[in-house]
Design an enzyme around this catalytic site. Structure first.
Site, PDB file in Angstrom:
ATOM      1  N   LYS A  81       0.842  -1.197   0.000  1.00  0.00           N
ATOM      2  CA  LYS A  81       0.000   0.000   0.000  1.00  0.00           C
ATOM      3  C   LYS A  81       0.879   1.249   0.000  1.00  0.00           C
ATOM      4  O   LYS A  81       1.889   1.310   0.695  1.00  0.00           O
ATOM      5  CB  LYS A  81      -0.905  -0.021   1.239  1.00  0.00           C
ATOM      6  CG  LYS A  81      -1.900   1.132   1.322  1.00  0.00           C
ATOM      7  CD  LYS A  81      -2.744   0.990   2.583  1.00  0.00           C
ATOM      8  CE  LYS A  81      -3.742   2.131   2.744  1.00  0.00           C
ATOM      9  NZ  LYS A  81      -4.542   1.969   3.981  1.00  0.00           N
ATOM     10  N   SER A 156      -9.333   2.015   3.667  1.00  0.00           N
ATOM     11  CA  SER A 156      -8.500   2.738   2.732  1.00  0.00           C
ATOM     12  C   SER A 156      -7.528   1.858   1.951  1.00  0.00           C
ATOM     13  O   SER A 156      -6.868   2.336   1.025  1.00  0.00           O
ATOM     14  CB  SER A 156      -7.703   3.800   3.499  1.00  0.00           C
ATOM     15  OG  SER A 156      -6.842   3.208   4.449  1.00  0.00           O
ATOM     16  N   SER A 180      -9.394  -0.240   7.847  1.00  0.00           N
ATOM     17  CA  SER A 180      -8.905  -0.035   6.483  1.00  0.00           C
ATOM     18  C   SER A 180      -8.370  -1.274   5.785  1.00  0.00           C
ATOM     19  O   SER A 180      -8.206  -1.264   4.572  1.00  0.00           O
ATOM     20  CB  SER A 180      -7.810   1.034   6.477  1.00  0.00           C
ATOM     21  OG  SER A 180      -8.356   2.316   6.633  1.00  0.00           O
TER      22      SER A 180
END
Length: 473
Positions: A81, A156, A180
């Site tokens: 990420k 996220s 997330s």
């Protein structure tokens, strides 16, 4: 080897590489081709590392052919990420002001995967600084759900979950500050674990003592999550909560052996007053039946005391305001309205409010501890409905079974935020599909730092269905 290596788990690839039945070069070439083919549709990457990944794959192949000792993840592709630091590879935090940022060192979790032979193929999408449950940003646009391009990936860590669900790579490093990892895992039908506090060191946390964010694994299978945990766990001097925490045998413990006799699971559908869709409720009942069929004893618990979004927000948004107020003032023309609005809300939180929220966090931890003294695990739906529309506004209403509610966080994922605050391990597991063809997730919560045991229960639950045979079209 016959077949597409992109459809194999990391556990399977590991065995094939060791047996010289497939080369890291073949695997990485196939994964990069799939990423390039699907990126225009899914938009789950900010950066692809094609040349670097192929060079590492060739070096990995030479080690295999030379008979050298191989790391736990030798030659296996991983994504990271784009808020987790990667040495020499752009890390943008999903924000335009950082579009050219190149870290000089890896985050501890990344360094550990690399040291075990994993090959970084790209950086996955994140909203600005991981700041919401949807994955979009002025930097790259929107990330689409792996199962339906008209739906959100969740967030996220939306890019991480979409890359896993679509077969682009078997392993992903994500993060989780309020759900997330688990939210996009549920939206895309993959395994998303938020481990116990201290299990994986967090080398980028600015407040390691009050921190409630985690660097996490995302995979398609529980066995692959165990592989990542084995590689990433263990103490590091940067994170005081990791010091002295032993590393169990995640891989061995997470094998789906035996049954759940002797395990008491406390369950709750939703905190009082919070909605849940009819099909999520039905899927949850079916998931409980599967757990009971494995031998678990079930007991309902009250959701009183778990409606904690205002407490979570007081802590979280105060941290964001402290970190990003100057950045927002200097770059507000290139930052999203949703990000700026969240920072503005934090100005309403006083120092006393923040400390009261921290007191409430301690009380919540003790409440969860009391529940887990009665039972071995907690169970609840990860989300109250399937993935939201692709154009969902964080500050808009959320629709559940034709009814509209005025706030996304407490109405869509009331059950994820509490365990960021308490530090207990919580995993979202694929548990079925809705009428819309989209995945539904079950969240299981384990005792503090009993992550390996939680993975064992997860593996048995996973093995009790054939959901792993289903892929997005």
């Amino acid at each position: 080897m016959n077949g597409d290596p992109c459809l194999l788990s990391a556990t399977e690839l590991r065995g094939l590489i060791a047996a010289k039945k497939i080369s890291p070069v073949e695997i990485v070439r196939a994964v990069l081709a799939r990423a390039e083919a699907l990126q225009p549709e899914l938009n789950c990457f900010i950066t692809l590392c094609g040349d670097e990944a192929m060079a590492q794959a060739r070096a990995a192949e030479r080690k295999v052919m030379a008979g050298e000792p191989l790391g736990l993840l030798h030659g296996i592709p991983v994504t990271v990420k784009d808020i987790v630091n990667t040495k020499g590879v752009k890390t943008t935090f999903g924000a335009v002001p950082y579009k050219d940022n190149v870290p000089s060192e890896d985050a501890v979790a990344v360094a550990r995967l690399r040291s075990e032979g994993a090959i970084l193929i790209g950086k996955t999408t994140t909203p600005e600084f991981g700041s919401k449950c949807l994955t979009d940003s002025p930097l790259f646009g929107r990330t689409r759900n792996a199962w339906d391009a008209c739906r959100s990936s969740g967030g996220s860590s939306g890019g991480a979950a979409v890359a896993i669900a679509s077969g682009i790579a078997p392993l992903a490093i994500a993060t989780d500050g309020g759900g997330s990892t688990r939210i996009p895992a549920a939206c895309n039908g993959v395994v998303g674990l938020k481990q116990s506090n201290g299990i994986i060191p967090h080398s980028q946390a600015l407040d390691v003592f009050g921190n409630q964010t985690y660097v996490t694994p995302t995979t398609r299978t529980v066995a692959d999550t165990a592989l990542m945990m084995q590689a990433m766990a263990g103490e590091d001097a940067c994170d005081p909560w990791s010091i002295g925490v032993p590393v169990p045998d995640f891989i061995g413990t997470a094998a789906p052996r035996g049954d759940l006799r002797g395990q008491r699971i406390l369950y709750c559908l939703t905190p009082p007053g919070r909605p849940v869709s009819v099909e999520v409720a039905a899927n949850f009942r079916a998931s409980l039946d599967r757990l009971a069929g494995l031998g678990a004893e079930l007991e309902e618990f009250s959701g009183e005391g778990f409606d904690i979004e205002p407490i979570w927000r007081a802590i979280n948004h105060t941290v964001w305001r402290t970190r990003f107020a100057k950045l927002a003032a200097e770059h507000k023309d290139v930052l999203s309205e949703a990000f700026l609005k969240q920072l503005a809300l934090a100005t309403e939180v006083s120092g006393v409010d923040y400390q009261e929220a921290m007191f409430a966090r301690t009380a919540l931890f003790r409440h969860v501890q009391s529940l887990l003294a009665r039972g071995h695990l907690l169970a609840m739906p990860t989300l109250t409905r399937t993935a939201l529309p692709i154009g969902q506004d964080l500050f808009g209403t959320i629709e559940i079974d034709g009814r509209h509610f005025d706030s996304v966080r407490p109405h869509w994922f009331p059950w994820t935020m509490p365990f960021n605050m308490t530090g207990h391990p919580a995993v979202s597991l694929p548990s079925g599909f809705g009428r819309d063809g989209l995945p539904i997730g079950l969240q299981l919560v384990g005792r503090f730092r009993a992550d390996a045991g939680l993975l064992r229960v997860s593996a048995l639950f996973e093995a009790s269905s054939d959901l792993l045979s289903r892929w997005p079209a």
